[in-house]
Design an enzyme around this catalytic site. Structure first.
Site, PDB file in Angstrom:
ATOM      1  N   LYS A 113       0.833  -1.208   0.000  1.00 41.56           N
ATOM      2  CA  LYS A 113       0.000   0.000   0.000  1.00 41.56           C
ATOM      3  C   LYS A 113       0.869   1.260   0.000  1.00 41.56           C
ATOM      4  O   LYS A 113       0.531   2.253  -0.651  1.00 41.56           O
ATOM      5  CB  LYS A 113      -0.922   0.025   1.227  1.00 41.56           C
ATOM      6  N   LYS A 195      -2.744 -10.781  -8.501  1.00 38.17           N
ATOM      7  CA  LYS A 195      -4.002 -11.484  -8.271  1.00 38.17           C
ATOM      8  C   LYS A 195      -5.192 -10.696  -8.779  1.00 38.17           C
ATOM      9  O   LYS A 195      -5.130  -9.473  -8.903  1.00 38.17           O
ATOM     10  CB  LYS A 195      -4.168 -11.812  -6.788  1.00 38.17           C
ATOM     11  N   LYS A 198     -10.505  -6.471  -6.658  1.00 36.43           N
ATOM     12  CA  LYS A 198     -11.646  -5.591  -6.906  1.00 36.43           C
ATOM     13  C   LYS A 198     -11.241  -4.296  -7.590  1.00 36.43           C
ATOM     14  O   LYS A 198     -11.934  -3.794  -8.453  1.00 36.43           O
ATOM     15  CB  LYS A 198     -12.305  -5.213  -5.581  1.00 36.43           C
TER      16      LYS A 198
HETATM   17  P1  ADP Z   1      -9.924  -7.712  -2.927  1.00 36.73           P
HETATM   18  O1  ADP Z   1      -8.472  -8.041  -2.745  1.00 36.73           O
HETATM   19  O2  ADP Z   1     -10.425  -8.127  -4.245  1.00 36.73           O
HETATM   20  O3  ADP Z   1     -10.284  -6.307  -2.563  1.00 36.73           O
HETATM   21  P2  ADP Z   1     -10.762  -8.583  -0.313  1.00 36.73           P
HETATM   22  O4  ADP Z   1      -9.450  -8.101   0.165  1.00 36.73           O
HETATM   23  O5  ADP Z   1     -11.983  -7.920   0.203  1.00 36.73           O
HETATM   24  O6  ADP Z   1     -10.736  -8.607  -1.917  1.00 36.73           O
HETATM   25  O7  ADP Z   1     -10.848 -10.147  -0.016  1.00 36.73           O
HETATM   26  C1  ADP Z   1     -12.006 -10.858   0.368  1.00 36.73           C
HETATM   27  C2  ADP Z   1     -11.695 -12.338   0.377  1.00 36.73           C
HETATM   28  O8  ADP Z   1     -11.443 -12.794  -0.966  1.00 36.73           O
HETATM   29  C3  ADP Z   1     -10.453 -12.715   1.169  1.00 36.73           C
HETATM   30  O9  ADP Z   1     -10.707 -13.911   1.872  1.00 36.73           O
HETATM   31  C4  ADP Z   1      -9.394 -12.914   0.128  1.00 36.73           C
HETATM   32  O10 ADP Z   1      -8.414 -13.852   0.526  1.00 36.73           O
HETATM   33  C5  ADP Z   1     -10.194 -13.460  -1.031  1.00 36.73           C
HETATM   34  N1  ADP Z   1      -9.569 -13.109  -2.324  1.00 36.73           N
HETATM   35  C6  ADP Z   1      -9.442 -11.872  -2.850  1.00 36.73           C
HETATM   36  N2  ADP Z   1      -8.841 -11.898  -4.069  1.00 36.73           N
HETATM   37  C7  ADP Z   1      -8.592 -13.216  -4.311  1.00 36.73           C
HETATM   38  C8  ADP Z   1      -8.003 -13.919  -5.413  1.00 36.73           C
HETATM   39  N3  ADP Z   1      -7.587 -13.277  -6.503  1.00 36.73           N
HETATM   40  N4  ADP Z   1      -7.900 -15.263  -5.334  1.00 36.73           N
HETATM   41  C9  ADP Z   1      -8.350 -15.931  -4.235  1.00 36.73           C
HETATM   42  N5  ADP Z   1      -8.915 -15.336  -3.177  1.00 36.73           N
HETATM   43  C10 ADP Z   1      -9.049 -14.002  -3.190  1.00 36.73           C
END
Ligand code: ADP
Ligand code: TRP
Length: 332
Positions: A113, A195, A198
């Site tokens: 970040k 990865k 969102k």
């Molecule tokens: P993002 O990173 O998309 O903002 P969050 O941080 O809110 O998503 O994550 C919510 C859940 O989704 C967590 O348990 C996280 O480990 C899982 N998660 C997010 N992105 C991935 C991904 N690309 N592959 C597998 N799990 C993911």
């Protein structure tokens, strides 16, 4: 016998995608019958990036709707907004006194970040894992279904729990990562860069709200190459990711046939992507439609979140009362 307690959260920072679905929500759904589950929309966590006040509610409601559309049953689990459980903030404050600057500064997600948003390195980013530990310990959870990217945060939650216990007396269990299929699923972005997430590259992310045609377009643009030249070659990560997605959305025989094409060096990625796009569209469509339906019924979502928060507060207030006593905040 009482059921084991489970907690997990998803930030309300945008539209949910296949990484959230396969990395987290699918596990939630598998757990809802056999565990005492608390699942929440992490809206406090989303404040680190200063979302627009006018958009926050819609984001929270959409994440809740997308969870339900993915199979989460609010009759079986407590589904709530984090900010509806203000006890979270009190435990966060308490745990902050047990978290050290040095360890927080070393967390890879914090360092990322700092790199991504050097103009907004706020203290909330630094103490992000403390807030997450508060979410979990608030219900004395023992199992936490999260994707691989959250494992380090969970380790910190265990450290804070054991530090609290050592200082004030045995109180918090040490929460463990939980996955049904053991293997952590990590969905990569379709451009092969990091990865699926969102907030990053929306054209390389498949959202649960994407229309069939959008899914087709995105998959057809996914990164590939000219194919292997040696039999049984090692797959590059972006090709592995397409196979992973196929194994999650398509029939096993479909995956096998493309896998043997890859191993025999006669794979045509165009054909593979076409098939994957169709199977993925078929997979996503019912979730998208159900979520859209739910979002139209704000009253229903409001009732669900309120009921979830009531259940969560009941458990949270007991924990806070116990923690205060142990700390010595017990004056009257
Ligand atoms: P993002 O990173 O998309 O903002 P969050 O941080 O809110 O998503 O994550 C919510 C859940 O989704 C967590 O348990 C996280 O480990 C899982 N998660 C997010 N992105 C991935 C991904 N690309 N592959 C597998 N799990 C993911
Ligand atoms: N930090 C998690 C993520 O980015 C979201 C989250 C917040 C969470 N609090 C939690 C996950 C408690 C599990 C338990 O994905």
């Amino acid at each position: 016998m009482s059921k084991e307690i489970v907690v997990s959260g998803i930030r309300s920072t945008g539209y949910l995608h296949l990484g959230n679905y396969f990395g987290a929500i699918q596990n939630y759904v598998l757990m809802q019958d056999n565990y005492d589950c608390f699942f929440f929309v992490a809206d406090y966590h989303s404040l680190t990036t200063h979302p627009k006040p006018t958009e926050l509610k819609q984001n929270v409601f959409r994440v809740a709707a997308e969870n339900i559309a993915s199979g989460l049953d609010p009759e079986k689990v407590a589904l709530y907004a984090q900010s509806d459980v203000p006890e979270t903030a009190e435990l966060y404050l308490i745990l902050n006194m047990l978290a050290y600057m040095g360890e927080l500064e070393k967390v890879p997600t914090f360092k990322d970040k700092v790199r991504q948003q050097p103009d907004n390195v706020n203290a909330g980013l630094l103490t992000y894992p403390v807030l997450m530990a508060a979410d979990i310990l608030l219900h004395k959870a023992v199992k936490v279904p999260v994707g691989k990217d959250q494992e380090q945060h969970l380790e910190m939650a265990r450290n804070f729990a054991s530090r609290f216990n050592a200082r004030y007396g045995d109180f918090f269990p040490e929460p463990q990562v939980f996955r049904f299929n053991h293997e952590a699923v990590k969905i990569m972005s379709l451009d092969g860069e990091g990865k699926m997430s969102k907030s990053e590259n929306i054209n390389a992310t498949i959202y649960l709200s994407d229309e069939d045609d959008v899914i087709r377009k995105k998959i057809m643009k996914a990164k590939t190459d000219s194919g292997p030249t040696e039999p049984n070659s090692v797959m590059p990560e972006y090709i592995q990711n397409l196979f992973l997605l196929m194994s999650l959305c398509s029939k096993p025989e479909t995956v096998e046939s493309f896998r043997s094409n890859f191993n025999n060096c006669n794979i045509r990625y165009g054909d593979m992507k076409k098939q994957l796009a169709e199977d993925m569209a078929t997979f996503v469509a019912p979730i998208r439609e159900h979520a859209a339906e739910l979002q139209k019924d704000e009253e229903k979502l409001r009732k669900i979140l309120k009921a979830g928060a009531e259940k969560a507060r009941e458990s949270a207030s007991k924990t806070i009362e116990g923690a205060r006593k142990l700390i010595g905040i017990n004056y009257y």
